[in-house]
Design a protein around this motif. Structure first.
Motif, PDB file in Angstrom:
ATOM      1  N   ILE A  63       0.867  -1.169   0.000  1.00 23.50           N
ATOM      2  CA  ILE A  63       0.000   0.000   0.000  1.00 23.50           C
ATOM      3  C   ILE A  63       0.910   1.227   0.000  1.00 23.50           C
ATOM      4  O   ILE A  63       1.779   1.369   0.863  1.00 23.50           O
ATOM      5  N   GLY A  64       0.718   2.115  -0.976  1.00 32.60           N
ATOM      6  CA  GLY A  64       1.506   3.339  -1.064  1.00 32.60           C
ATOM      7  C   GLY A  64       1.032   4.383  -0.067  1.00 32.60           C
ATOM      8  O   GLY A  64       0.009   4.216   0.603  1.00 32.60           O
ATOM      9  N   GLN A  65       1.757   5.490   0.012  1.00 30.08           N
ATOM     10  CA  GLN A  65       1.402   6.568   0.940  1.00 30.08           C
ATOM     11  C   GLN A  65       0.038   7.168   0.616  1.00 30.08           C
ATOM     12  O   GLN A  65      -0.614   7.744   1.469  1.00 30.08           O
ATOM     13  N   ASN A  66      -0.402   7.004  -0.609  1.00 35.57           N
ATOM     14  CA  ASN A  66      -1.700   7.529  -1.020  1.00 35.57           C
ATOM     15  C   ASN A  66      -2.845   6.550  -0.753  1.00 35.57           C
ATOM     16  O   ASN A  66      -3.979   6.807  -1.119  1.00 35.57           O
ATOM     17  N   GLY A  67      -2.540   5.399  -0.134  1.00 35.67           N
ATOM     18  CA  GLY A  67      -3.563   4.415   0.193  1.00 35.67           C
ATOM     19  C   GLY A  67      -3.885   3.446  -0.929  1.00 35.67           C
ATOM     20  O   GLY A  67      -4.735   2.590  -0.772  1.00 35.67           O
ATOM     21  N   GLN A  68      -3.226   3.562  -2.065  1.00 34.15           N
ATOM     22  CA  GLN A  68      -3.471   2.683  -3.207  1.00 34.15           C
ATOM     23  C   GLN A  68      -2.676   1.389  -3.056  1.00 34.15           C
ATOM     24  O   GLN A  68      -1.570   1.383  -2.527  1.00 34.15           O
ATOM     25  N   LEU A  69      -3.248   0.304  -3.551  1.00 38.87           N
ATOM     26  CA  LEU A  69      -2.562  -0.982  -3.584  1.00 38.87           C
ATOM     27  C   LEU A  69      -1.687  -1.027  -4.832  1.00 38.87           C
ATOM     28  O   LEU A  69      -2.151  -0.729  -5.929  1.00 38.87           O
ATOM     29  N   TYR A  70      -0.433  -1.367  -4.657  1.00 38.42           N
ATOM     30  CA  TYR A  70       0.512  -1.484  -5.767  1.00 38.42           C
ATOM     31  C   TYR A  70       1.106  -2.880  -5.787  1.00 38.42           C
ATOM     32  O   TYR A  70       1.085  -3.593  -4.788  1.00 38.42           O
ATOM     33  N   MET A  71       1.662  -3.249  -6.929  1.00 39.35           N
ATOM     34  CA  MET A  71       2.425  -4.482  -7.038  1.00 39.35           C
ATOM     35  C   MET A  71       3.694  -4.177  -7.811  1.00 39.35           C
ATOM     36  O   MET A  71       3.723  -3.290  -8.665  1.00 39.35           O
ATOM     37  N   ARG A  72       4.742  -4.871  -7.461  1.00 40.23           N
ATOM     38  CA  ARG A  72       6.024  -4.695  -8.132  1.00 40.23           C
ATOM     39  C   ARG A  72       6.571  -6.075  -8.439  1.00 40.23           C
ATOM     40  O   ARG A  72       6.666  -6.925  -7.561  1.00 40.23           O
ATOM     41  N   THR A  73       6.902  -6.292  -9.690  1.00 37.94           N
ATOM     42  CA  THR A  73       7.604  -7.519 -10.044  1.00 37.94           C
ATOM     43  C   THR A  73       9.040  -7.112 -10.281  1.00 37.94           C
ATOM     44  O   THR A  73       9.320  -6.116 -10.932  1.00 37.94           O
ATOM     45  N   GLY A  74       9.910  -7.843  -9.717  1.00 32.04           N
ATOM     46  CA  GLY A  74      11.319  -7.498  -9.809  1.00 32.04           C
ATOM     47  C   GLY A  74      11.946  -7.605  -8.438  1.00 32.04           C
ATOM     48  O   GLY A  74      11.300  -7.979  -7.464  1.00 32.04           O
ATOM     49  N   PRO A  75      13.206  -7.271  -8.361  1.00 33.54           N
ATOM     50  CA  PRO A  75      13.911  -7.471  -7.094  1.00 33.54           C
ATOM     51  C   PRO A  75      13.345  -6.620  -5.957  1.00 33.54           C
ATOM     52  O   PRO A  75      13.006  -5.461  -6.153  1.00 33.54           O
ATOM     53  N   TYR A  76      13.207  -7.246  -4.800  1.00 36.92           N
ATOM     54  CA  TYR A  76      12.836  -6.515  -3.599  1.00 36.92           C
ATOM     55  C   TYR A  76      13.635  -7.011  -2.390  1.00 36.92           C
ATOM     56  O   TYR A  76      13.437  -6.554  -1.282  1.00 36.92           O
ATOM     57  N   LEU A  77      14.555  -7.952  -2.636  1.00 36.35           N
ATOM     58  CA  LEU A  77      15.431  -8.441  -1.575  1.00 36.35           C
ATOM     59  C   LEU A  77      16.890  -8.174  -1.943  1.00 36.35           C
ATOM     60  O   LEU A  77      17.268  -8.257  -3.110  1.00 36.35           O
ATOM     61  N   GLU A  78      17.679  -7.845  -0.932  1.00 33.61           N
ATOM     62  CA  GLU A  78      19.121  -7.688  -1.114  1.00 33.61           C
ATOM     63  C   GLU A  78      19.726  -9.081  -1.311  1.00 33.61           C
ATOM     64  O   GLU A  78      19.061 -10.090  -1.118  1.00 33.61           O
ATOM     65  N   GLY A  79      20.983  -9.137  -1.670  1.00 31.98           N
ATOM     66  CA  GLY A  79      21.663 -10.412  -1.866  1.00 31.98           C
ATOM     67  C   GLY A  79      21.687 -11.278  -0.616  1.00 31.98           C
ATOM     68  O   GLY A  79      21.706 -12.499  -0.701  1.00 31.98           O
ATOM     69  N   ASP A  80      21.671 -10.646   0.571  1.00 28.67           N
ATOM     70  CA  ASP A  80      21.688 -11.405   1.823  1.00 28.67           C
ATOM     71  C   ASP A  80      20.287 -11.748   2.327  1.00 28.67           C
ATOM     72  O   ASP A  80      20.118 -12.257   3.423  1.00 28.67           O
ATOM     73  N   GLY A  81      19.249 -11.466   1.505  1.00 27.66           N
ATOM     74  CA  GLY A  81      17.887 -11.815   1.870  1.00 27.66           C
ATOM     75  C   GLY A  81      17.139 -10.736   2.629  1.00 27.66           C
ATOM     76  O   GLY A  81      15.983 -10.909   2.964  1.00 27.66           O
ATOM     77  N   LYS A  82      17.779  -9.602   2.910  1.00 26.92           N
ATOM     78  CA  LYS A  82      17.099  -8.509   3.613  1.00 26.92           C
ATOM     79  C   LYS A  82      16.227  -7.731   2.634  1.00 26.92           C
ATOM     80  O   LYS A  82      16.561  -7.592   1.465  1.00 26.92           O
ATOM     81  N   PHE A  83      15.148  -7.195   3.144  1.00 27.97           N
ATOM     82  CA  PHE A  83      14.216  -6.414   2.342  1.00 27.97           C
ATOM     83  C   PHE A  83      14.867  -5.103   1.934  1.00 27.97           C
ATOM     84  O   PHE A  83      15.401  -4.362   2.753  1.00 27.97           O
ATOM     85  N   MET A  84      14.878  -4.812   0.622  1.00 25.60           N
ATOM     86  CA  MET A  84      15.547  -3.622   0.078  1.00 25.60           C
ATOM     87  C   MET A  84      14.965  -2.310   0.584  1.00 25.60           C
ATOM     88  O   MET A  84      15.652  -1.313   0.675  1.00 25.60           O
ATOM     89  N   PHE A  85      13.672  -2.308   0.864  1.00 29.03           N
ATOM     90  CA  PHE A  85      12.987  -1.064   1.125  1.00 29.03           C
ATOM     91  C   PHE A  85      12.623  -0.899   2.603  1.00 29.03           C
ATOM     92  O   PHE A  85      11.714  -0.148   2.933  1.00 29.03           O
ATOM     93  N   GLY A  86      13.332  -1.602   3.470  1.00 31.32           N
ATOM     94  CA  GLY A  86      13.058  -1.527   4.892  1.00 31.32           C
ATOM     95  C   GLY A  86      13.526  -0.236   5.514  1.00 31.32           C
ATOM     96  O   GLY A  86      14.185   0.587   4.866  1.00 31.32           O
ATOM     97  N   SER A  87      13.195  -0.046   6.770  1.00 26.66           N
ATOM     98  CA  SER A  87      13.531   1.190   7.471  1.00 26.66           C
ATOM     99  C   SER A  87      14.962   1.197   7.986  1.00 26.66           C
ATOM    100  O   SER A  87      15.402   2.186   8.537  1.00 26.66           O
TER     101      SER A  87
END
Length: 96
Positions: free
Chosen positions: A71-95
């Motif tokens: 869910i984006g900041q605007n409240g919309q549901l989004y989907m992303r195909t493509g990388p979302y994990l770092e090489g070590d398995g951590k989430f790329m977009f984490g805090s």
């Protein structure tokens, strides 16, 4: 002195446990259940039957493996195909 060191060690231990990130929980999508995201942004789940499965599949597409939903900041549901994990398995977009 020994009492002070023991107390310091006991106080430090819980803070180390909180510093570790919790593992992501699997999203449990069950067979025979439909999941909806309506026009107002509310989510629902519906028990499904098989009597109209052909109609349901008409116009439906498979979700590719490796798809991230969010869910984006605007409240919309989004989907992303493509990388979302770092090489070590951590989430790329984490805090972190």
């Amino acid at each position: 002195m020994r009492i002070i060191l023991t107390a310091a060690a006991l106080c430090a231990t819980p803070s180390l446990a909180f510093a570790q990130a919790a593992a992501p929980a699997p999203w449990e999508v069950k067979p025979d259940v439909g999941y909806a995201y309506d026009k107002d942004g509310k989510t629902y789940s519906y028990k499904m039957g098989t009597s109209n499965a052909g109609l349901l599949l008409k116009g439906a597409r498979k979700v590719p493996k490796g798809t991230l939903f969010f869910i984006g900041q605007n409240g919309q549901l989004y989907m992303r195909t493509g990388p979302y994990l770092e090489g070590d398995g951590k989430f790329m977009f984490g805090s972190n």
